[in-house]
Design an enzyme around this catalytic site. Structure first.
Site, PDB file in Angstrom:
ATOM      1  N   ASP A 105      49.910 -22.880  19.685  1.00 11.87           N
ATOM      2  CA  ASP A 105      48.675 -22.021  19.147  1.00 11.87           C
ATOM      3  C   ASP A 105      47.438 -22.665  18.250  1.00 11.87           C
ATOM      4  OD1 ASP A 105      50.394 -22.026  16.733  1.00 11.87           O
ATOM      5  OD2 ASP A 105      48.954 -20.479  16.142  1.00 11.87           O
ATOM      6  N   ASP A 108      50.626 -26.364  14.442  1.00 14.89           N
ATOM      7  CA  ASP A 108      52.027 -26.275  14.382  1.00 14.89           C
ATOM      8  C   ASP A 108      52.453 -26.527  15.736  1.00 14.89           C
ATOM      9  OD1 ASP A 108      51.526 -23.878  15.443  1.00 14.89           O
ATOM     10  OD2 ASP A 108      52.165 -22.957  13.497  1.00 14.89           O
ATOM     11  N   TYR A 257      51.294 -13.472  13.696  1.00 11.93           N
ATOM     12  CA  TYR A 257      50.284 -12.746  14.470  1.00 11.93           C
ATOM     13  C   TYR A 257      50.529 -11.125  14.368  1.00 11.93           C
ATOM     14  CZ  TYR A 257      48.374 -17.258  15.948  1.00 11.93           C
ATOM     15  OH  TYR A 257      47.903 -18.405  15.691  1.00 11.93           O
ATOM     16  N   GLU A 501      42.125 -25.533   9.866  1.00 14.97           N
ATOM     17  CA  GLU A 501      43.102 -25.504  10.967  1.00 14.97           C
ATOM     18  C   GLU A 501      42.451 -24.858  12.290  1.00 14.97           C
ATOM     19  OE1 GLU A 501      47.705 -24.181  11.837  1.00 14.97           O
ATOM     20  OE2 GLU A 501      46.769 -22.948  10.471  1.00 14.97           O
TER      21      GLU A 501
END
Length: 528
Positions: A105, A108, A257, A501
């Site tokens: 995603d 990571d 999430y 990120e």
């Protein structure tokens, strides 16, 4: 005898004029058939008029699409990223599933199904609306490839009607490591929703992804399209029958999430299923059956991986713009309410509207949250360019905002302002799209990008690369980082997770926005 016309055919005698007429008629039919055959394969072509290409947005699109290659898991094919290799090849094997594909995603190595499905839905929507623009700059094939890499994974993650595997890897364990996906050795458990532990929002979002993708692949691969649609129908039934939030059924997802509710995903999925099937039951679902319960009519929201209401309102407005003439009155009225709410969303985005949102930076960027702030800005701009093009294509000249009138170009100009901010017209004078322009983030919060390819690291000792003062050795081409603070500043440090990120769902929204801005063009009136 067969009726044949050759190049040496020459009519003779009294019937020559009749023969000539037949030649002309048959010739016209042949030309028409050939044209229709060509058009069949130009599924996304909207008209024959040439539109000038905006090179800035075309170049940015080419980069943005490469980030999907940066994020791929599995056995890589035609790999465009030299520092990436195969990874996650055994994902799903403990359940006898092949979950090797899909995408990580963000920075990571976890596959989170909820945002991944949203990535696929937005990418499908972008292709359906702006596939011709992508094709004009030779990027449509890459978009297809990235979408299918996700949908192959989503199909495999749905092995039976009421089971959906929505996560690969342990986020807690993964976040204790800093290593390249290619070298990870930790156990990667898989997590599912089912009838005992339902997850309406993740099942419904996956249904939306597969339904929208079925439209994308319908012309070129009808069998695959049919399979996608079958899974989409089953997943929607599962999501709707066993209503419960996955954040409640499986509390450990709240740290990553977390979902704020599932009603928006049910409406979103049913809307895409209606477009994919033209089955009126899905239209009734979003109107008379569930519109009042879930749609929050006349209340504006921010489109995101967690909240699909604004996207649903724009998507359903499409029906009003292009085809509600023969619809039952009740459904038509409900659809008008969706459109009215979509217009309220648009009015809030226009900077000089009486109802303009104040949630902007001094530089004009929509700014909703300190975590990943560009997500909402790019999502809003994507919806604005879509709505602008719906107005243009339907010859709707005016949007009214509390007595003030606005044109489609006003919405387009707002979308341009957000895109240009991302690409460098901001207080930092830097692009937030990695690889674009002369100045962009060098310390992206991304494991694979930050660790040299030849580094011999394990789970723990890789953290020296997280805290290294050196720029990332591998460029995460096309990554859209989180973005600036409310004061338009940006700290280019690798451990600044909120700002540095990137994510696939940011990239999907940016791909849609840039594709819509590549040239001025109408959109298709029907996806089918």
């Amino acid at each position: 005898m067969p009726f044949l016309l050759g190049r040496n055919f020459e009519p003779q005698g009294q019937g020559s004029s009749i023969w000539c007429l037949l030649v002309l008629v048959i010739g016209a039919l042949v030309v028409t058939a050939a044209a229709l055959t060509i058009l069949k394969y130009l599924h996304f072509s909207k008209n024959n008029e040439a539109h000038p290409i905006n090179k800035k947005y075309a170049d940015a699109l080419e980069l943005a699409l490469q980030f999907f290659d940066v994020q791929k898991s599995g056995k890589l094919v035609d790999n465009r990223i030299p520092w990436r290799g195969d990874s996650g090849l055994q994902d799903g094997s403990e359940e006898n599933l092949d979950l090797s594909k899909g995408m990580y995603d963000a920075g990571d190595a976890i596959k989170f199904g909820f945002p991944m499905a949203f990535t696929a839905t937005v990418l499908s929507w972008s292709i359906l609306e702006y596939g011709d623009q992508m094709n004009a700059v030779k990027q449509l094939g890459y978009a297809y490839n990235s979408l299918r890499w996700i949908t192959d994974y989503l199909i495999n993650s749905h092995p039976s009607e009421n089971v959906l595997y929505f996560q690969v890897g342990d986020p807690g364990l993964d976040h204790k490591c800093w290593e390249r996906p290619e070298t990870m050795t930790e156990r990667r458990p898989v997590t599912q929703v089912n009838t005992s532990f339902p997850g309406t929002e993740v099942a419904a979002e996956t249904a939306a992804a597969l339904a929208s993708a079925s439209l994308v692949f319908k012309e070129n691969d009808p069998d695959y399209s049919s399979s996608l649609l079958t899974h989409a129908r089953q997943l929607f039934t599962f999501a709707d029958t066993y209503r419960a939030s996955y954040s409640i059924s499986i509390p450990q997802v709240q740290g990553f999430y977390n979902s704020t509710g599932y009603g928006d995903e049910l409406l979103w999925a049913a809307s895409w299923l209606y477009h994919a099937t033209r089955d009126d039951s899905y239209l009734r679902y979003v109107t008379e059956l569930n519109g009042q319960r879930f749609a929050n009519m006349e209340i504006t929201t921010w489109f995101s991986w967690d909240d699909k209401l604004a996207g649903t309102q724009v998507l359903l407005s499409r029906i009003i713009f292009f085809g509600a003439k023969d619809m039952p009155t009740v459904e038509n009225l409900d659809l008008q309410m969706y459109r009215k709410t979509a217009e309220l969303v648009m009015c809030g985005l226009l900077p000089d509207s009486p109802t303009a949102t104040s949630r902007r930076t001094d530089g004009g960027l929509i700014w909703i949250t300190e975590w990943n702030p560009l997500h909402h800005a790019v999502a809003s701009a994507f919806l604005a360019v879509l709505y602008s093009d719906y107005m243009l294509t339907s010859q709707t000249e005016t949007l009214y905002c509390s007595g003030n009138s606005y044109k489609p170009d006003d919405l387009r100009n707002f979308a341009i302002s957000q895109a240009d901010y991302v690409l460098g017209e901001n207080a930092m004078k830097m692009s937030y799209l990695v690889g674009y322009g002369s100045r962009y983030p060098l310390y992206v919060h991304h494991r694979g990008s930050s660790i040299p390819v030849n580094a011999d690291t394990s789970c723990q000792d890789g953290f020296k690369w997280l805290y290294s003062d050196d720029p990332n050795p591998n460029i995460a081409v096309g990554a859209l980082v989180g973005g600036p603070s409310l004061n338009d500043s940006y700290s280019d440090t690798r451990d600044n997770v909120k700002q540095s990120e990137p994510s696939t769902y940011n990239s999907a929204l940016l791909v849609g926005l840039l594709s819509g801005l590549i040239s001025t063009s109408s959109v298709v009136k029907s996806y089918t």
